[in-house]
Design an enzyme around this catalytic site. Structure first.
Site, PDB file in Angstrom:
ATOM      1  N   PHE A  75      -0.154  -5.074   3.241  1.00 40.79           N
ATOM      2  CA  PHE A  75      -1.179  -4.029   3.097  1.00 40.79           C
ATOM      3  C   PHE A  75      -0.824  -3.208   1.879  1.00 40.79           C
ATOM      4  CE2 PHE A  75       2.166  -2.843   6.041  1.00 40.79           C
ATOM      5  CZ  PHE A  75       2.619  -1.631   5.524  1.00 40.79           C
ATOM      6  N   PHE A  77       0.570  -0.054   0.577  1.00 40.16           N
ATOM      7  CA  PHE A  77       1.404  -0.844  -0.317  1.00 40.16           C
ATOM      8  C   PHE A  77       2.706  -1.181   0.392  1.00 40.16           C
ATOM      9  CE2 PHE A  77      -1.409   1.822  -2.804  1.00 40.16           C
ATOM     10  CZ  PHE A  77      -1.987   0.900  -3.654  1.00 40.16           C
TER      11      PHE A  77
END
Ligand code: CUA
Length: 156
Positions: A75, A77
């Site tokens: 995802f 980050f």
């Protein structure tokens, strides 16, 4: 405006080539339904993947004698799980998908390198023969904190 005869020929040739290649790609994609490669293609809904087994509990699952399945989510980050411990000599099959945009999954120093796409579960098997700390990096530009996106695998 005067166009030289040879220039005209090249221009027509260039446009004809462009149309030819776009037609080939278009027919392949839309008429023949070409898809990303893979013998057992596995798709998931990126909206609900973090509530769908096995990605609701990402991590390592033992499936045999020093054989593991690793379920991971990417995802912006980061990765889930944030850190993973793997016994030395283990053969690990990674199953990874993205919750949002396209990410990468690369372990420098190994041949592990995958694209992580929302909606698709990508697989790759690797045997960790050397102990140590392995860095996992995202190698697809995914946003402002792309270069911060990483996780670690500890092999011991
Ligand atoms: Cu995720 Cu770059």
């Amino acid at each position: 405006m005067h166009i030289h005869r040879l220039e005209k020929i090249w221009l027509i040739f260039g446009i004809a080539m462009l149309i030819t290649f776009l037609t080939v790609v278009g027919v392949g994609a839309f008429a023949q339904g070409m898809q990303p490669p893979g013998t057992h293609r596995h798709t998931v809904d990126p909206e609900t993947v973090d509530k769908t087994a096995p990605f609701d509990k990402p991590g390592l699952k033992k499936v045999g004698d020093n054989e593991y399945e690793a379920y991971m989510l990417a995802f912006a980050f980061g990765y889930s799980p944030g850190k993973m411990e793997i016994p030395v000599g283990a053969t690990v099959t990674f199953h990874i998908t993205s919750k949002d945009v396209v990410h990468g999954f690369q372990i420098p120093g190994t041949n592990v390198n995958m694209m992580v796409m929302p909606g698709e579960v990508n697989q790759l098997t690797y045997k960790f023969t050397k102990p140590g700390e392995y860095l996992v990096l995202c190698n697809e530009y995914c946003g402002t904190a792309h270069e911060m996106m990483q996780t670690r695998i500890i092999v011991k």
